[in-house]
Scaffold this active site. Structure first.
Site, PDB file in Angstrom:
ATOM      1  N   THR A  10      18.257   6.122  -3.827  1.00  0.00           N
ATOM      2  CA  THR A  10      17.296   5.140  -4.701  1.00  0.00           C
ATOM      3  C   THR A  10      18.272   4.463  -5.977  1.00  0.00           C
ATOM      4  O   THR A  10      18.115   3.411  -6.317  1.00  0.00           O
ATOM      5  CB  THR A  10      16.034   5.766  -5.297  1.00  0.00           C
ATOM      6  OG1 THR A  10      16.439   7.215  -5.809  1.00  0.00           O
ATOM      7  CG2 THR A  10      15.089   6.203  -4.320  1.00  0.00           C
ATOM      8  N   THR A  11      18.968   5.479  -6.450  1.00  0.00           N
ATOM      9  CA  THR A  11      19.920   5.321  -7.608  1.00  0.00           C
ATOM     10  C   THR A  11      21.010   4.087  -6.965  1.00  0.00           C
ATOM     11  O   THR A  11      21.229   3.111  -7.463  1.00  0.00           O
ATOM     12  CB  THR A  11      20.645   6.490  -8.453  1.00  0.00           C
ATOM     13  OG1 THR A  11      19.567   6.990  -8.586  1.00  0.00           O
ATOM     14  CG2 THR A  11      21.394   5.606  -9.244  1.00  0.00           C
ATOM     15  N   ASP A  69      13.681  15.038  -1.439  1.00  0.00           N
ATOM     16  CA  ASP A  69      15.013  14.331  -1.273  1.00  0.00           C
ATOM     17  C   ASP A  69      15.797  15.076  -0.031  1.00  0.00           C
ATOM     18  O   ASP A  69      16.370  14.502   1.051  1.00  0.00           O
ATOM     19  CB  ASP A  69      15.816  13.873  -2.308  1.00  0.00           C
ATOM     20  CG  ASP A  69      15.367  13.036  -3.275  1.00  0.00           C
ATOM     21  OD1 ASP A  69      14.199  12.196  -2.820  1.00  0.00           O
ATOM     22  OD2 ASP A  69      16.075  12.694  -4.179  1.00  0.00           O
ATOM     23  N   ASP A  78      16.190  10.720 -11.057  1.00  0.00           N
ATOM     24  CA  ASP A  78      16.092  10.196  -9.549  1.00  0.00           C
ATOM     25  C   ASP A  78      15.735   8.647  -9.943  1.00  0.00           C
ATOM     26  O   ASP A  78      14.781   8.234 -10.863  1.00  0.00           O
ATOM     27  CB  ASP A  78      14.862  10.779  -9.015  1.00  0.00           C
ATOM     28  CG  ASP A  78      14.439  10.342  -7.737  1.00  0.00           C
ATOM     29  OD1 ASP A  78      13.492   9.443  -7.706  1.00  0.00           O
ATOM     30  OD2 ASP A  78      14.873  10.723  -6.761  1.00  0.00           O
TER      31      ASP A  78
END
Length: 547
Positions: A96-97, A395, A63
């Site tokens: 997020t990545t 998520d 994550d």
């Protein structure tokens, strides 16, 4: 006649100052380095990072936000990029990545223009124009509306989010849990929609058992036991009273001095305390509750009176847990026992039970009618695995929440990035002036997502991207990369979708961060005099990208 005197800026000798092009290039390099850290964490073939905190704890995750939160950086631009991963996580819970990789690429493509002496404001103007067009193309051309009543479609979107995570091998279980939890806390009344998973969908991690034993409890679970051994540990259809006051003698608010002249005075004081506690317990017993849950303490004397009245007590419950119990059982939290009324009692709970799991006791309030709050009970081999499973589930729940609030999706697997890139590159051919070059560069920077997906699963990157461009040039808006094999596939067939909300947030955050960092042309950092002894002056922010 003398002109107005210019103000003089005095910097003391301990202040280091970087200006102009060097600062912009250093900011770009910092952004590229941060993006490189998480680049291998994108897609279903993502690698895991093992992070060790100063206390010796270990965290295994892919994550982006969890990784960057543990990294120590010196460079201010690198800190800004770490902040956007947190923003992305709080706002939509996923991507997020992607946002870090795209922000790093957005900064990197500005470097050639700066070296050709193109002014940053020209680049920024082109970026803003491109971002506006990206959002319009996403909303008007590419996004597909899904039917929320069609459970299969909703589950496909959640499953696509889980596919890149550690939980992918238990994807059906994760989808069931996320969907059930979000539906439980979903409130829709008079045109208002609210899904507060952070407050009302609590995750409880219990080491032991298998991951397959995890489930959603339509009610509340607490890591608490009853206060007295003679109290009941199982009650069907309990009448529940929630308190925010302590069931013990109230001490003086400030320093209280008492002068005792005779021996009987001490007895009188004890008697007063006993009467006060007894009166509180009588007021509680008058509304006939079976279970009392309080956020504060319960004295031994109060326990004695309540056991006599056949009332079970649980004490020192967190405020957040008490609020969830109130929402699940239909009770009202009361601050004073002398204001108790019948309508404050909660009757929506079907079963109260205390169970021992492992070495600890857990209280279950289950079988609630339309609870609007739930607890996700996670089981697994170790705490480290459970932490990663919790991150993955958060998520998945965020994706489910986004779908229920805005039921629009776009193709996954880099398909949406290639589609937006192709449409806007075609549009840029009709543009004139110097702005067309940074505009074209930033829309082509979107290709970093499919390129990284291809790299992470070991495909031939150049051949794959060339084939994918050809597919999109022929009008195939939903063609992307299969992250497992590296093949070019139609996402309609593979059924990989992403919520529109997540993509919009990724593009907005990444491009706006690029704009912000390109506008910086001066970094001033000061240090204390003692730094001179250790090596002379301030740590130069623009020379240290990361520790």
């Amino acid at each position: 006649m003398m002109g107005a005197q210019q103000p003089i800026i005095v910097l003391n000798q301990n202040v280091k100052r970087e200006q102009g092009r060097k600062v912009q290039i250093d900011n770009i390099n910092a952004g590229k380095r941060i993006a490189e850290v998480v680049r291998t964490c994108l897609g279903p073939r993502a690698m895991l990072k093992m992070l060790m905190d100063p206390m010796g704890g270990i965290c295994l995750t892919n994550d982006g936000n969890a990784i960057l939160r543990e990294i120590t950086v010196q460079h201010p631009a690198a800190k800004s990029l770490i902040e956007i991963a947190r923003t992305q996580d709080e706002e939509v819970g996923d991507g997020t990545t992607s946002v870090i990789i795209l922000a790093g690429e957005t900064l990197a493509i500005a470097q050639p223009f700066l070296s050709q002496n193109l002014h940053p404001t020209v680049i920024i103007r082109a970026y803003r124009s491109a971002l506006e067009d990206m959002i319009n193309v996403l909303q008007d051309t590419i996004a597909i509306t899904i039917d929320l009543n069609n459970e299969v479609q909703v589950r496909e979107v959640i499953k696509a989010c889980i596919g890149t995570k550690f939980m992918s091998q238990w994807s059906d279980l994760a989808v069931n849990i996320a969907d059930a939890a979000v539906k439980t806390v979903y409130i829709k009344e008079s045109g208002r929609k609210e899904i507060d998973i952070k407050r009302y969908a609590k995750v409880e991690k219990i080491p032991g058992g298998r991951i397959e034993d995890s489930y959603v409890l339509k009610g509340i679970m607490l890591n608490k036991d009853v206060t007295h051994q003679k109290m009941k540990r199982k009650i069907e259809k309990p009448r529940i009273l929630l308190l925010d006051c302590s069931l013990e003698y109230k001490k003086g608010e400030s320093m209280t001095n008492v002068e005792m002249m005779k021996e009987e005075d001490f007895t009188k004081m004890l008697q007063q305390e006993e009467e006060f506690v007894g009166k509180m317990c009588e007021e509680i017993a008058s509304v006939k509750p079976d279970l009392v849950i309080t956020e504060k303490g319960v004295s031994d004397l109060a326990q004695h009176f309540l056991v006599k009245a056949g009332i079970t007590v649980i004490r020192r419950v967190k405020k957040s847990d008490n609020n969830r119990i109130a929402r699940a059982t239909g009770s009202t939290i009361v601050n004073r026992t002398d204001e108790l009324r019948e309508e404050d009692i909660g009757t929506k709970c079907g079963l109260f039970e205390v169970k021992k799991i492992g070495d600890e006791y857990f209280t279950f309030l289950s079988e609630c009618e339309d609870p609007k709050a739930c607890t996700i009970v996670l089981r697994g081999a170790s705490r480290d695995i459970l932490k990663e499973v919790e991150r993955n589930l958060q998520d998945a729940m965020s994706v489910a929440r986004n779908i229920y609030l805005n039921p629009k999706v776009v193709g996954g697997g880099g398909a949406v990035e290639m589609a937006v890139s192709h449409i806007l590159t075609e549009k840029s051919k009709s543009m004139t002036g110097v702005e067309q070059w940074p505009y074209r560069a930033v829309v082509q920077a979107l290709e970093v997502i499919p390129r990284t997906l291809a790299q992470n699963c070991g495909a031939n990157v150049i051949r794959t991207l060339t084939t994918l461009r050809a597919k999109h040039a022929a009008g195939g808006l939903t063609w992307g990369i299969n992250g497992e094999s590296g093949d070019i596939v139609d996402m309609n067939e593979l059924k990989i979708w992403e919520p529109l909300e997540v993509k919009l947030q990724v593009y907005k955050t990444a491009v706006e961060t690029g704009i912000l960092l390109l506008r910086i042309d001066d970094v001033v950092s000061g240090s204390k005099k003692k730094d001179k002894e250790t090596g002379g002056g301030a740590p130069q922010a623009s020379e240290q990208a990361m520790e």
